[in-house]
Every structure is written in C-alpha cells, then in structure tokens.
Design a protein around this motif. Structure first.
Motif, PDB file in Angstrom:
ATOM      1  N   CYS A   1      -9.720  -2.131 -12.661  1.00 60.05           N
ATOM      2  CA  CYS A   1      -9.784  -3.578 -12.393  1.00 60.05           C
ATOM      3  C   CYS A   1     -11.233  -4.009 -12.155  1.00 60.05           C
ATOM      4  CB  CYS A   1      -8.929  -3.918 -11.171  1.00 60.05           C
ATOM      5  SG  CYS A   1      -8.965  -5.660 -10.751  1.00 60.05           S
TER       6      CYS A   1
ATOM      7  N   LYS B   1       0.826  -1.214   0.000  1.00 60.01           N
ATOM      8  CA  LYS B   1       0.000   0.000   0.000  1.00 60.01           C
ATOM      9  C   LYS B   1       0.862   1.267   0.000  1.00 60.01           C
ATOM     10  CE  LYS B   1      -3.868  -2.357   0.421  1.00 60.01           C
ATOM     11  NZ  LYS B   1      -4.707  -2.518  -0.763  1.00 60.01           N
TER      12      LYS B   1
ATOM     13  N   SER C   1      -3.787  -8.994  -9.150  1.00 64.47           N
ATOM     14  CA  SER C   1      -4.766  -7.983  -8.755  1.00 64.47           C
ATOM     15  C   SER C   1      -4.721  -7.737  -7.236  1.00 64.47           C
ATOM     16  CB  SER C   1      -6.178  -8.409  -9.165  1.00 64.47           C
ATOM     17  OG  SER C   1      -6.560  -9.556  -8.443  1.00 64.47           O
ATOM     18  N   LYS C   2      -4.153  -8.695  -6.497  1.00 61.76           N
ATOM     19  CA  LYS C   2      -3.991  -8.510  -5.046  1.00 61.76           C
ATOM     20  C   LYS C   2      -2.584  -8.060  -4.689  1.00 61.76           C
ATOM     21  CE  LYS C   2      -7.491 -11.790  -3.502  1.00 61.76           C
ATOM     22  NZ  LYS C   2      -7.668 -13.238  -3.383  1.00 61.76           N
TER      23      LYS C   2
ATOM     24  N   HIS D   1     -11.937  -7.243 -11.412  1.00 68.78           N
ATOM     25  CA  HIS D   1     -11.823  -8.470 -10.602  1.00 68.78           C
ATOM     26  C   HIS D   1     -12.253  -9.726 -11.382  1.00 68.78           C
ATOM     27  CE1 HIS D   1     -10.993  -5.806  -7.282  1.00 68.78           C
ATOM     28  NE2 HIS D   1     -12.077  -5.114  -7.598  1.00 68.78           N
TER      29      HIS D   1
ATOM     30  N   LEU E   1      -1.016  -1.204 -10.812  1.00 65.94           N
ATOM     31  CA  LEU E   1      -2.404  -1.663 -10.899  1.00 65.94           C
ATOM     32  C   LEU E   1      -3.350  -0.477 -10.721  1.00 65.94           C
ATOM     33  CD1 LEU E   1      -4.617  -3.946 -10.872  1.00 65.94           C
ATOM     34  CD2 LEU E   1      -4.326  -3.980  -8.387  1.00 65.94           C
ATOM     35  N   ASP E   2      -4.191  -0.260 -11.718  1.00 65.45           N
ATOM     36  CA  ASP E   2      -5.203   0.792 -11.620  1.00 65.45           C
ATOM     37  C   ASP E   2      -6.471   0.151 -11.039  1.00 65.45           C
ATOM     38  OD1 ASP E   2      -7.147   2.710 -11.969  1.00 65.45           O
ATOM     39  OD2 ASP E   2      -6.335   3.420 -13.886  1.00 65.45           O
ATOM     40  N   THR E   3      -6.692   0.372  -9.750  1.00 68.03           N
ATOM     41  CA  THR E   3      -7.806  -0.298  -9.058  1.00 68.03           C
ATOM     42  C   THR E   3      -9.170   0.143  -9.615  1.00 68.03           C
ATOM     43  OG1 THR E   3      -7.554   1.378  -7.357  1.00 68.03           O
ATOM     44  CG2 THR E   3      -6.633  -0.789  -6.886  1.00 68.03           C
ATOM     45  N   GLU E   4      -9.196   1.332 -10.213  1.00 74.03           N
ATOM     46  CA  GLU E   4     -10.476   1.803 -10.783  1.00 74.03           C
ATOM     47  C   GLU E   4     -10.823   1.049 -12.066  1.00 74.03           C
ATOM     48  OE1 GLU E   4     -10.189   6.048 -11.138  1.00 74.03           O
ATOM     49  OE2 GLU E   4      -9.891   6.269  -8.983  1.00 74.03           O
TER      50      GLU E   4
END
Lengths: 51, 270
Positions: free
Chosen positions: B221, A3, B238-239, B223, B216-219
């Motif tokens: 992704c 993070k 992804s994790k 899943h 990683l662009d979490t927006e």
C-alpha cells in the motif's frame, strides 16, 4: 478487531460455521424447514401489499 | 464478471420463470431453503424462501418458537460470505446497481450519510425483531417497508387480474416506499443497502472475520487513497478493509494501482 490475525479470524469463522450448522440441524429436527415451506408456498399478503 | 455473477444469482433465485406469466408462485420443496439475499418468497419467480420474511414469520407466530433454522442459515451464510451476499448474490442489490447505471445526477456523499447508516440496525431491531415479537401475525418489515415484496406484488398484479382489486392503501404506501428507494438508487449507489436493509445489517457483523474477506498488504500500500476515492460505500479500505459497510463490490480492488487489496476466501501468498 481489524488487527486480529488471520488465524484467529479463521478460528472465529469456524466457530460460527459450526454454530450455524448446529442451529440448522436443531431447526430441521423441530420441523422448522417444513414451517418455512408452509409460509413460503403461499402468497404473503402483507409482503405484496394486500395486508 | 461481477454483474454477470449478480445476474446469474438473481436468475437462479427466481428460476420459476413461468410464474411471471401465470401469476402462480412456486410451491415445491426448494422453498424449505432460505436464499441468502433479499428476495421475497411471494415473487412469482422465487424458488427459495426469504430469510427476513421467514424470520419474522417465526417471531410473529401465535405460539413462540425460537427460529433455530432461519437463524442458523443466516449465521452460516454470514460466517461464510459476510456482506459479499449484498455485493454478489442479492437480487435487490442487483436491481439497484442496474438503476444506478442509468445516466443521471449522481451524489454519494452528503452530510447525513454517516448518521443514516445506523438506520438499518434500528430497522433490524425494531421492524424485524421487536414488533413481530410484540404484535402477533405482523411481519412489520415485510408489511410496511420491504420493496422486494412490493416488486413481487407488481409482478403478481400484472400476471393475475384477480389480485388487482385487492391492492389498497397498504400497497399504495409500499409503492411510495419502493419509488423513493428506486429514485434514490438513480442518484446514490445502493441507498437501500446503505440505510435500510436489515439483512445487510446482520451480515455486516460478520464482515471482519467471514471466510470471504478483504486482504490488505500493508507493504504494497502506497497510501494513494485510490481505493477510498473509488469506494461508493464511502469507506477507506486502506484503513478498514473489512468494514461492516463493505458489500465487496470490488471497486477498490480494481482501482488499487499496486494490487495491495485483494478479496477472496484465501489470503494471497506474500
């Protein structure tokens, strides 16, 4: 750790890059690059399986 | 593209091509520099020094000297590239990739996999650091395990008749290790990198923050786990996109339907 923001990661990277360069220079001043050459310029008997 | 880079890297690190025919190794000044990947300095083609061999050479010396130079190179390369070295620059990794391309029974997931991953850290600690420190003039990893050295021995023996009679029990042991690694590489992807390579273990520590890393662009992704299914190192990008196990092969990036995963020196602009 995962993070950690990119900015902090980059600062950490820079610290390690500087540390790496400092160690390389220290090694060069101690003639260690030449020692690496001396070892690498001969066939390493252990490596190739002669022993 | 990816395999092209690997081929060029392997060629550059083994540019002394005439050595493969004469059985004579390169002895020039370039060998003062350690190459980033696992490439035995006794390979007839090698134009650089092996970092793991050089490290053990210092640690197993009769008079102890801290290997500032080799450790410095390892830290610098690690901070710059992390395990991208394994994915792009390591000639032995490239050899395993080529073998894996041969059509055969494939299996990348099995029960012991996650436990065997720790073996490479043990190899780094015991065979590369502790044993050479405790037993002078014994580069334990190179002597008993390193398959890159065995490949070098084969090349030397093929080109130089005088080498052949000198190959005894140790060479036969190393040949068995090499065969196990190569046959495993036919079935599982990069078994040596996953379970044994001390260089990969070292570079893995830098994966989280190396300049070349996964983003990683979490927006973006969704899943869908396409990246996890594509990953032959059995990671879920992804994790944990910057897992210590990731060798930056880019399979997840290529398989991501939304382009949420990217890898490189600079994060993509949102």
């Amino acid at each position: 750790m995962s993070k950690m923001p990119d900015k902090k990661k980059n600062i950490l990277t820079c610290c390690f890059l500087v540390l790496g360069v400092a160690l390389i220079l220290t090694g060069i001043f101690q003639d260690q690059a030449k020692m690496v050459l001396v070892k690498a310029a001969r066939i390493c008997m252990e490596c190739v399986g002669i022993g | 593209m990816h395999m092209g880079i690997q081929a060029v890297a392997a060629l550059i690190q083994n540019a002394n091509l005439k050595g493969f025919f004469t059985g004579k190794i390169y002895k020039g000044d370039l060998k003062k520099v350690c190459v980033p990947g696992l490439n035995c300095y006794s390979c007839p083609g090698a134009v650089g020094a092996c970092p793991i061999g050089s490290l053990q050479s210092f640690l197993s010396g009769l008079k102890f000297r801290f290997p500032y130079y080799v450790v410095g190179i390892l830290i610098f390369v690690g901070a710059l590239l992390g395990r991208a070295v394994c994915g792009f620059l390591c000639p032995f990794g490239f050899l395993q990739d080529l073998i894996y391309m041969i059509p055969f029974f494939k299996k990348n997931q099995f029960v012991l996999d996650k436990y065997l991953r720790y073996l490479k850290y043990l190899v780094l600690l015991v065979l590369v650091i502790l044993l050479p420190l405790c037993i002078p003039l014994t580069p334990a990893f190179c002597k008993y395990v390193c398959p890159s050295g065995t490949v070098s021995g084969i090349f030397l023996a093929l080109a130089d008749k005088t080498i052949r009679p000198q190959l005894g029990a140790l060479f036969h042991w190393k040949l068995i290790v090499l065969l196990i690694v190569l046959v495993s590489a036919l079935i599982a992807w990069r078994p040596f990198c996953k379970y044994i390579c001390p260089l990969g273990a070292f570079y893995g520590f830098f994966n989280k923050f190396a300049l070349f890393r996964m983003h990683l662009d979490t927006e973006k992704c969704v899943h869908c786990h396409a990246c996890e299914k594509a990953c032959r190192m059995n990671i879920d990008p992804s994790k944990n996109p910057n897992s210590m196990e990731c060798v930056r092969c880019g399979d997840c990036v290529r398989n991501c339907p939304t382009k949420a995963l990217t890898q490189g020196f600079i994060p993509p602009k949102k």
